[in-house]
Design a protein around this motif. Structure first.
Motif, PDB file in Angstrom:
ATOM      1  N   LYS A  26     -29.021  -2.345 -25.810  1.00 28.40           N
ATOM      2  CA  LYS A  26     -27.607  -1.824 -24.518  1.00 28.40           C
ATOM      3  C   LYS A  26     -26.649  -0.966 -26.085  1.00 28.40           C
ATOM      4  CE  LYS A  26     -23.164  -1.903 -22.407  1.00 28.40           C
ATOM      5  NZ  LYS A  26     -22.471  -2.952 -21.946  1.00 28.40           N
ATOM      6  N   SER A  27     -26.506  -1.865 -27.060  1.00 31.14           N
ATOM      7  CA  SER A  27     -25.486  -0.825 -28.143  1.00 31.14           C
ATOM      8  C   SER A  27     -26.632  -0.157 -29.788  1.00 31.14           C
ATOM      9  CB  SER A  27     -25.067  -1.994 -29.070  1.00 31.14           C
ATOM     10  OG  SER A  27     -26.255  -2.831 -29.953  1.00 31.14           O
ATOM     11  N   GLU A  30     -27.206   3.223 -26.929  1.00 32.08           N
ATOM     12  CA  GLU A  30     -26.308   3.432 -27.410  1.00 32.08           C
ATOM     13  C   GLU A  30     -25.746   4.534 -27.879  1.00 32.08           C
ATOM     14  OE1 GLU A  30     -22.987   1.068 -26.030  1.00 32.08           O
ATOM     15  OE2 GLU A  30     -23.236   1.715 -23.718  1.00 32.08           O
ATOM     16  N   ASN A  31     -25.780   4.210 -29.260  1.00 29.14           N
ATOM     17  CA  ASN A  31     -26.303   4.705 -30.727  1.00 29.14           C
ATOM     18  C   ASN A  31     -27.129   6.243 -31.001  1.00 29.14           C
ATOM     19  OD1 ASN A  31     -23.864   2.854 -31.989  1.00 29.14           O
ATOM     20  ND2 ASN A  31     -24.638   1.227 -32.800  1.00 29.14           N
ATOM     21  N   LYS A  40     -22.446  11.548 -25.562  1.00 25.14           N
ATOM     22  CA  LYS A  40     -22.827   9.826 -25.572  1.00 25.14           C
ATOM     23  C   LYS A  40     -22.774   9.293 -24.257  1.00 25.14           C
ATOM     24  CE  LYS A  40     -19.148   6.904 -24.622  1.00 25.14           C
ATOM     25  NZ  LYS A  40     -17.354   6.577 -24.328  1.00 25.14           N
ATOM     26  N   LEU A  41     -23.862   8.616 -24.268  1.00 26.91           N
ATOM     27  CA  LEU A  41     -25.039   7.652 -23.175  1.00 26.91           C
ATOM     28  C   LEU A  41     -24.026   6.502 -22.606  1.00 26.91           C
ATOM     29  CD1 LEU A  41     -27.573   7.543 -21.676  1.00 26.91           C
ATOM     30  CD2 LEU A  41     -27.973   5.832 -23.020  1.00 26.91           C
ATOM     31  N   SER A  42     -24.019   6.142 -21.616  1.00 24.16           N
ATOM     32  CA  SER A  42     -23.196   4.790 -21.131  1.00 24.16           C
ATOM     33  C   SER A  42     -24.149   4.485 -20.055  1.00 24.16           C
ATOM     34  CB  SER A  42     -22.136   5.224 -19.831  1.00 24.16           C
ATOM     35  OG  SER A  42     -21.226   6.017 -20.674  1.00 24.16           O
ATOM     36  N   VAL A  43     -24.372   2.904 -20.846  1.00 25.41           N
ATOM     37  CA  VAL A  43     -25.340   1.638 -20.465  1.00 25.41           C
ATOM     38  C   VAL A  43     -24.640   0.812 -19.376  1.00 25.41           C
ATOM     39  CG1 VAL A  43     -26.667   1.158 -20.591  1.00 25.41           C
ATOM     40  CG2 VAL A  43     -26.697   2.740 -21.486  1.00 25.41           C
ATOM     41  N   CYS A  59     -27.055   4.144 -16.327  1.00 23.97           N
ATOM     42  CA  CYS A  59     -27.083   5.047 -17.281  1.00 23.97           C
ATOM     43  C   CYS A  59     -26.379   6.315 -17.044  1.00 23.97           C
ATOM     44  CB  CYS A  59     -28.329   5.346 -17.221  1.00 23.97           C
ATOM     45  SG  CYS A  59     -29.210   4.251 -17.847  1.00 23.97           S
TER      46      CYS A  59
END
Length: 71
Positions: A26-27, A30-31, A40-43, A59
């Motif tokens: 997940k991290s 997003e990075n 910016k991607l939000s999961v 997502c």
């Protein structure tokens, strides 16, 4: 003795797969999305079953202009 080692390896594999792997993925997703797309991607959730499958849900990619690009 061999059965105990095999059981310990399986337990470690399962714990890593169910708990640590989703947090790392997940991290990193997003990075990488932030670096590659300037967005910016939000999961919300990443689920990984080390025995069966990998699954991600909810997502959302936001462009730097604050527009929502994809669900």
């Amino acid at each position: 003795m061999f059965k105990k080692i095999l059981l310990a390896v399986f337990i470690f594999y399962a714990l890593f797969g169910f708990i640590l792997f989703p947090l790392i993925v997940k991290s990193q997703i997003e990075n990488i999305a932030a670096q590659e797309t300037s967005s910016k991607l939000s999961v919300d959730d990443v689920c990984f079953n080390p025995i069966l499958r990998c699954k991600s849900e909810a997502c959302c990619l936001r462009h730097w202009m604050k527009r929502r690009l994809h669900r």
